[in-house]
Structure formats: structure tokens, C-alpha cells
Design an enzyme around this catalytic site. Structure first.
Site, PDB file in Angstrom:
ATOM      1  N   ASN A   6       0.869  -1.174   0.000  1.00 21.60           N
ATOM      2  CA  ASN A   6       0.000   0.000   0.000  1.00 21.60           C
ATOM      3  C   ASN A   6       0.910   1.229   0.000  1.00 21.60           C
ATOM      4  OD1 ASN A   6      -1.796   2.059   0.443  1.00 21.60           O
ATOM      5  ND2 ASN A   6      -2.463   1.361   2.478  1.00 21.60           N
ATOM      6  N   TRP A   7       1.033   1.843  -1.168  1.00 24.39           N
ATOM      7  CA  TRP A   7       1.962   2.982  -1.298  1.00 24.39           C
ATOM      8  C   TRP A   7       1.389   4.247  -0.668  1.00 24.39           C
ATOM      9  CZ3 TRP A   7       4.016   2.599  -7.096  1.00 24.39           C
ATOM     10  CH2 TRP A   7       4.667   1.365  -7.259  1.00 24.39           C
ATOM     11  N   LYS A   8       0.134   4.237  -0.297  1.00 22.04           N
ATOM     12  CA  LYS A   8      -0.511   5.416   0.305  1.00 22.04           C
ATOM     13  C   LYS A   8      -0.271   6.652  -0.583  1.00 22.04           C
ATOM     14  CE  LYS A   8      -0.265   3.177   4.785  1.00 22.04           C
ATOM     15  NZ  LYS A   8      -0.181   3.269   6.230  1.00 22.04           N
ATOM     16  N   HIS A  92      -9.649   1.131   4.916  1.00 19.11           N
ATOM     17  CA  HIS A  92      -8.372   1.324   5.621  1.00 19.11           C
ATOM     18  C   HIS A  92      -8.604   2.261   6.807  1.00 19.11           C
ATOM     19  CE1 HIS A  92      -4.256   2.480   6.491  1.00 19.11           C
ATOM     20  NE2 HIS A  92      -3.883   1.405   5.826  1.00 19.11           N
ATOM     21  N   GLU A  94      -6.977   4.664   7.888  1.00 24.12           N
ATOM     22  CA  GLU A  94      -6.763   6.082   7.564  1.00 24.12           C
ATOM     23  C   GLU A  94      -7.991   6.668   6.886  1.00 24.12           C
ATOM     24  OE1 GLU A  94      -3.055   5.447   5.542  1.00 24.12           O
ATOM     25  OE2 GLU A  94      -2.137   4.895   7.457  1.00 24.12           O
ATOM     26  N   GLU A 164      -5.226  -4.707  10.640  1.00 19.89           N
ATOM     27  CA  GLU A 164      -4.216  -3.664  10.820  1.00 19.89           C
ATOM     28  C   GLU A 164      -4.510  -2.915  12.121  1.00 19.89           C
ATOM     29  OE1 GLU A 164      -2.308  -2.573   6.806  1.00 19.89           O
ATOM     30  OE2 GLU A 164      -4.024  -1.254   7.078  1.00 19.89           O
ATOM     31  N   GLY A 170       2.609   2.517  10.818  1.00 22.46           N
ATOM     32  CA  GLY A 170       3.555   3.623  10.662  1.00 22.46           C
ATOM     33  C   GLY A 170       4.249   4.029  11.939  1.00 22.46           C
ATOM     34  N   SER A 210       3.578  -1.936  10.364  1.00 24.19           N
ATOM     35  CA  SER A 210       5.033  -2.024  10.566  1.00 24.19           C
ATOM     36  C   SER A 210       5.590  -3.414  10.263  1.00 24.19           C
ATOM     37  CB  SER A 210       5.408  -1.569  11.984  1.00 24.19           C
ATOM     38  OG  SER A 210       5.010  -0.217  12.181  1.00 24.19           O
ATOM     39  N   GLY A 231       2.948  -1.038   4.311  1.00 19.60           N
ATOM     40  CA  GLY A 231       2.997   0.389   4.008  1.00 19.60           C
ATOM     41  C   GLY A 231       4.432   0.815   3.741  1.00 19.60           C
ATOM     42  N   GLY A 232       5.087   1.350   4.761  1.00 16.26           N
ATOM     43  CA  GLY A 232       6.431   1.921   4.615  1.00 16.26           C
ATOM     44  C   GLY A 232       7.422   1.019   3.882  1.00 16.26           C
TER      45      GLY A 232
HETATM   46  P1  13P Z   1       3.047   0.524   7.726  1.00 10.04           P
HETATM   47  O1  13P Z   1       3.591  -0.774   7.139  1.00 10.04           O
HETATM   48  O2  13P Z   1       3.767   1.733   7.217  1.00 10.04           O
HETATM   49  O3  13P Z   1       2.922   0.442   9.202  1.00 10.04           O
HETATM   50  O4  13P Z   1       1.551   0.678   7.137  1.00 10.04           O
HETATM   51  C1  13P Z   1       0.679  -0.383   7.253  1.00 10.04           C
HETATM   52  C2  13P Z   1      -0.549  -0.058   6.477  1.00 10.04           C
HETATM   53  O5  13P Z   1      -1.340   0.792   6.852  1.00 10.04           O
HETATM   54  C3  13P Z   1      -0.772  -0.774   5.218  1.00 10.04           C
HETATM   55  O6  13P Z   1      -2.046  -0.547   4.725  1.00 10.04           O
END
Ligand code: 13P
Length: 250
Positions: A6-8, A92, A94, A164, A170, A210, A231-232
Site C-alpha cells: 500500500n503505497w498510500k 483502511h 486512515e 491492521e 507507521g 510495521s 505500508g512503509g
Molecule cells: P506501515 O507498514 O507503514 O505500518 O503501514 C501499514 C498499512 O497501513 C498498510 O495498509
């Protein structure tokens, strides 16, 4: 197993092209592991063009529940299909936290995604406050039921759930393999009551929060952790591919 990046809201077009190309070129045969990249909408077409014909598929990070019409700024399921998407992340945390996404809106989107042959990746997870109050299982159950109640089982591989925990996204803080496994098993039992145990056994339940190369082996070796939503660590080809390799070992 499924590993999704997930590149956000990150990268510009050249960087997105470079990342997708590098993942495609350096991915060994992933065998049974599905690999999905979820870039921002603006790069979907370009990323699909780069990975098409490889084992990598493309997903979106959100979509609208309506077919088409006056919904300025929104994207429909058929638009996503028309640029090559096979998956779509829905609900998600977010989106729930910053954009007013609710279980009801997630449910409408799940139904619409399935009507168009998109695989929904339904995200659930508790906040730190909810976990500390001993409410993690209840919160996750309510989200699963809210998003999937009344939805017919779409078939093997047609529905994905991602756990999640909000406190792990994050933050560098990961749920321990045991903590994650306990909630994953709970999610699977919830799915078994919504569908049946046999179908629930075939739904990939991803862990997100994470996940990185250093903790992927331990998380992915748990019996009810069927992959990761990254994510990251998905923003660098090297770390993303290391997690794909961990999934191949698991
Ligand atoms: P991180 O891997 O950056 O914690 O993000 C997880 C995430 O929200 C994937 O959708």
C-alpha cells in the site's frame, strides 16, 4: 499467501515507475504467493503497464460505491477494472479516521467491488485505546460484521481481509506474532459464522502494521496469518521483495 504494497499518498510518477519496474525485474517466481501493488490512482495505469504479464497484480487504495455519475473526485469500480486493477483496499483505518468511512460505507463498497469482479481487501483493526480497554476482539468483530453481513461468499480468492491494528501502523511498533495470531484466529471464526468454516479457511487474512523484512518470517509463520499489507516497507523494492521471499518460505 498474499503480499500487498500500500503505497498510500507517496512517490511521484518517475519514482512510482521505477519502484514498480524494479519489483517486476527482481521478483523471482513467487510460486503460490500473490503479489499486489496498490499505488495512488494517478499511477495505476502506468504501474499496470509495467507489471502486466508478470506475476504482479495491481490494486487501488479506495473506490466509490456508486456505478458512475456526479461524484466529483471519486473513482468507480469499473474505472479501476478498465485500468487493470484486480484488487481494491477498502475501509483502511486512515480512510475511517480522516475521511469518515464507516462500516456501512465499507459494506456498500465491498458489494460494488464484488459486482465488478474486484477482490476487496477489507481492513479492520482496533485503536490503542480500544486494545488497552480489552476491546480489540469486539471492535474487530463489529467491523467484520459491519462490512460483510449479508454479502454472499464470493468464492476462493475473491475476498481478502487485512487486520491492521491502528497502533502499529507507521509507528514502528508491531503486534507480536502471538498477539496478531490471536486476532487472526478470531477473525477467521467470525468469517466462519458469516459464511462457513470451509470457506473461511480459504480467505486470506493479511497482517498490516510495521511489517518489515526483520519481522516478516515470524509473523507469516503463524497459522492464521496468510500474508501482509505493507505500508512503509513497500516503498523500497528491496524491503518489499524481502517480505515476498519471507512469504515464499512460510
Ligand atoms: P506501515 O507498514 O507503514 O505500518 O503501514 C501499514 C498499512 O497501513 C498498510 O495498509
Amino acid at each position: 499467501m498474499l503480499i500487498a504494497g500500500n503505497w498510500k499518498m507517496n512517490l511521484d510518477m518517475p519514482a512510482a515507475r521505477q519502484l514498480a519496474g524494479s519489483i517486476r525485474n527482481n521478483l523471482e517466481d513467487p510460486g503460490q504467493v500473490q503479489v499486489v501493488l496498490c499505488p495512488p490512482f494517478a499511477y495505476l495505469d502506468a504501474v499496470y503497464g509495467l507489471v502486466h504479464g508478470s506475476p504482479v497484480s495491481v490494486g487501488a487504495q479506495n473506490m466509490h460505491a456508486e456505478e458512475s455519475g456526479a461524484f466529483t473526485g471519486e473513482i468507480s469500480a469499473s474505472m479501476l477494472r478498465s485500468v487493470g486493477c484486480s484488487h481494491v483496499i477498502l475501509g483502511h483505518s486512515e480512510r475511517r479516521q480522516y475521511f469518515g468511512e464507516t462500516d456501512a460505507s465499507v459494506r456498500d463498497k465491498v458489494a460494488q467491488a464484488l459486482r465488478h469482479g474486484l477482490v476487496p481487501v477489507v481492513c479492520v483493526g482496533e485503536s490503542l485505546k480500544e486494545r488497552d480497554a480489552g476491546r480489540a476482539e469486539k471492535v474487530v468483530s463489529d467491523q467484520i460484521r459491519g462490512a460483510l453481513e449479508g454479502i454472499e461468499y464470493p468464492g476462493k480468492g475473491r475476498l481478502v481481509v487485512a487486520y491492521e491494528p491502528v497502533w502499529a501502523i507507521g509507528t514502528g511498533r508491531t503486534a507480536s506474532p502471538g498477539e496478531a495470531q490471536a486476532i487472526h484466529a478470531h477473525i477467521r471464526s467470525e468469517l466462519a459464522t458469516l459464511f462457513n468454516a470451509g470457506d473461511a479457511a480459504h480467505i486470506n487474512i493479511l497482517y498490516g502494521g510495521s511489517m518489515k523484512p526483520e519481522n516478516a518470517d515470524a509473523l507469516l509463520s503463524e497459522p492464521d496469518i496468510d500474508g501482509g499489507l505493507i505500508g512503509g516497507a513497500s516503498l523500497q523494492a528491496e524491503s518489499f521483495l524481502a517480505i515476498v521471499r519471507a512469504a515464499m518460505r512460510a
